[in-house]
Design an enzyme around this catalytic site. Structure first.
Site: not given
Length: 251
Positions: A34, A163, A55
């Site tokens: 990742d 996030m 991502k």
């Protein structure tokens, strides 16, 4: 047919990976990693083929269907495929989709847990997420859903929002709307677990003030009992900082 091992790399620096995770990574023929994993982890599997499938910021650099297909492809070609995920694979890591794809293909899997960002943020600030008598429950949530909707609740003594960096001011308003008192402590940590991690203290009402400091950085927001500063802080000095290559990891 080989085996796929899902490995939690931890939330930041390479030495936050678990011993089991490091051992499994050292056995890998192929590593699908990742975006937020430390490049220093390559030192544990220098002969493996490393493929970036990360991502960032709700924009798929590699689509989930493609990742699933790559896992199946390499598991059919290699003995050990490592799926290296930031933090813990089971916490906002799309683990379920990848497990299902491998199960449908009849491929054996193992999941190695890792340190998630909420734990790293709590450690960095020396603020336990649970507190005896005042913090008996913890909720982990993403601040923004895939569709862009803002998510905030008051369902636990301590709520941790992942996030959240681009939505701190709207998150502040939403927290007030769902019943959090304006003076509730809020702790903001960006790049938790990395040498350049940043921390700032706020209240629910002033959370938006953190936006400039943490702009463009992976950010965790802790609200409630777990955000309250402890009475005493222990600053330990004298630990030797060792490179990853100085640490022997036996497969």
């Amino acid at each position: 047919m080989g085996t796929v091992v899902f490995i939690g790399a931890g939330p930041g620096a390479a030495d936050l990976i678990t011993l089991r995770g490091a051992q499994r990574l050292a056995q890998a023929d192929v590593v699908l990693y990742d975006a937020l994993t430390d490049p220093a982890l390559r030192e544990l599997a220098p002969a493996a083929r490393w493929l970036n499938v990360g991502k960032r910021g709700f924009a798929d650099s590699t689509g989930q269907d493609t990742i699933n297909a790559l896992l199946v492809k390499y598991a059919n070609e290699c003995a050990v495929v490592a799926r290296l995920k930031g933090g813990d694979p089971s916490v906002f890591g799309r683990l379920e989709e990848e497990l299902e794809a491998l199960a449908q293909a009849g491929i054996a899997c193992e999941v190695v847990p890792g340190v998630t960002a909420a734990i790293a943020a709590a450690a960095a600030t020396q603020r336990p997420l649970t507190r005896r008598g005042t913090g008996r429950s913890v909720s982990l949530a993403t601040a923004v859903t895939r569709t862009g909707a803002l998510h905030a609740t008051r369902s636990a003594d301590t709520e941790v929002f992942y996030m959240a960096g681009k939505q701190l001011a709207p998150l502040s308003r939403r927290l007030l709307e769902v019943g959090w008192p304006a003076d509730t402590p809020a702790s903001v940590v960006s790049r938790a677990g990395w040498p350049d991690q940043l921390h700032s203290d706020h209240t629910v009402a002033t959370l938006g003030h953190a936006a400039m400091l943490h702009a463009g950085r992976p950010t965790v927001v802790i609200v409630g009992a777990g955000a309250r500063p402890t009475q005493v802080r222990c600053d330990v000095k004298g630990f030797e900082v060792r490179r990853l290559t100085d640490i022997s990891v036996k497969p």
